[in-house]
Design a protein around this motif. Structure first.
Motif, short mmCIF file in Angstrom:
data_model
loop_
_atom_site.label_atom_id
_atom_site.label_comp_id
_atom_site.label_asym_id
_atom_site.label_seq_id
_atom_site.Cartn_x
_atom_site.Cartn_y
_atom_site.Cartn_z
N GLY A 67 0.82 -1.21 0.00
CA GLY A 67 0.00 0.00 0.00
C GLY A 67 0.85 1.25 0.00
N HIS A 68 0.16 2.38 -0.07
CA HIS A 68 0.82 3.68 -0.10
C HIS A 68 0.99 4.28 1.29
N THR A 69 2.04 5.05 1.44
CA THR A 69 2.23 5.90 2.60
C THR A 69 2.56 7.29 2.08
N ALA A 70 1.92 8.30 2.67
CA ALA A 70 2.20 9.69 2.31
C ALA A 70 2.48 10.47 3.58
N VAL A 71 3.47 11.36 3.50
CA VAL A 71 3.78 12.24 4.63
C VAL A 71 4.00 13.65 4.07
N ALA A 72 3.65 14.63 4.90
CA ALA A 72 3.87 16.02 4.54
C ALA A 72 4.28 16.78 5.79
N VAL A 73 5.26 17.64 5.63
CA VAL A 73 5.66 18.54 6.71
C VAL A 73 4.89 19.84 6.49
N LEU A 74 4.22 20.30 7.53
CA LEU A 74 3.36 21.47 7.42
C LEU A 74 3.93 22.65 8.19
N ASP A 75 3.42 23.82 7.86
CA ASP A 75 3.88 25.00 8.58
C ASP A 75 3.54 24.91 10.06
N PHE A 76 2.56 24.11 10.40
CA PHE A 76 2.20 23.95 11.80
C PHE A 76 2.46 22.55 12.33
#
Length: 142
Positions: A67-76
């Motif tokens: 399966g897929h994994t997604a990560v994002a670094v956010l301003d908060f």
């Protein structure tokens, strides 16, 4: 390796720490990296945050963990989503942590796009450390 540097803050750090964790079973999981990245960007925008890094989407083809994994670094802070699409129904584990208040209902509405069958969620108020102690969490002061 990409290194992201945050701009120097002109205001003090906001201390409204909220964390939502969702475990969901869905009938129509995201199966393409681009569509999952777009979904993440949409959630981030709807809750009023901005992407600093990512989303990065990878696919695991390891037996029993496909399966897929997604990560994002956010301003908060951060967003992550893990999708196991080889099981039926598919399983999604979603995580959004923020130092900025956000509407949890937006996240739940967005998960419905995957034909949500059932879910459980946990919201952690990281502002209330006394509550964390009452719930048997260990707090260490340095």
């Amino acid at each position: 390796m990409e290194v992201y540097k945050l701009k120097e803050m002109s205001q003090p750090i906001v201390r409204d720490h909220k964390h939502i964790i969702v475990r969901a079973y869905v009938a129509n999981p995201p199966r393409e990296a681009d569509s999952l990245a777009d979904w993440c960007k949409s959630v981030i925008s709807l809750v009023g945050m901005k992407v600093i890094g990512g989303p990065i989407v990878v696919y695991s083809d390891m037996e029993g963990n496909k399966g897929h994994t997604a990560v994002a670094v956010l301003d908060f802070s951060h967003l992550s989503i893990h999708v196991w699409d080889e099981i039926n129904p598919a399983l999604i584990e979603f995580d959004l942590f923020s130092c900025k208040d956000f509407d949890i209902e937006i996240v739940l509405q967005k998960l419905k796009e995957f034909e949500l069958l059932s879910y459980s969620s946990l919201t952690v108020d990281r502002n209330d450390y006394d509550e964390a102690k009452r719930n048997n969490s260990q707090m260490i002061q340095l």
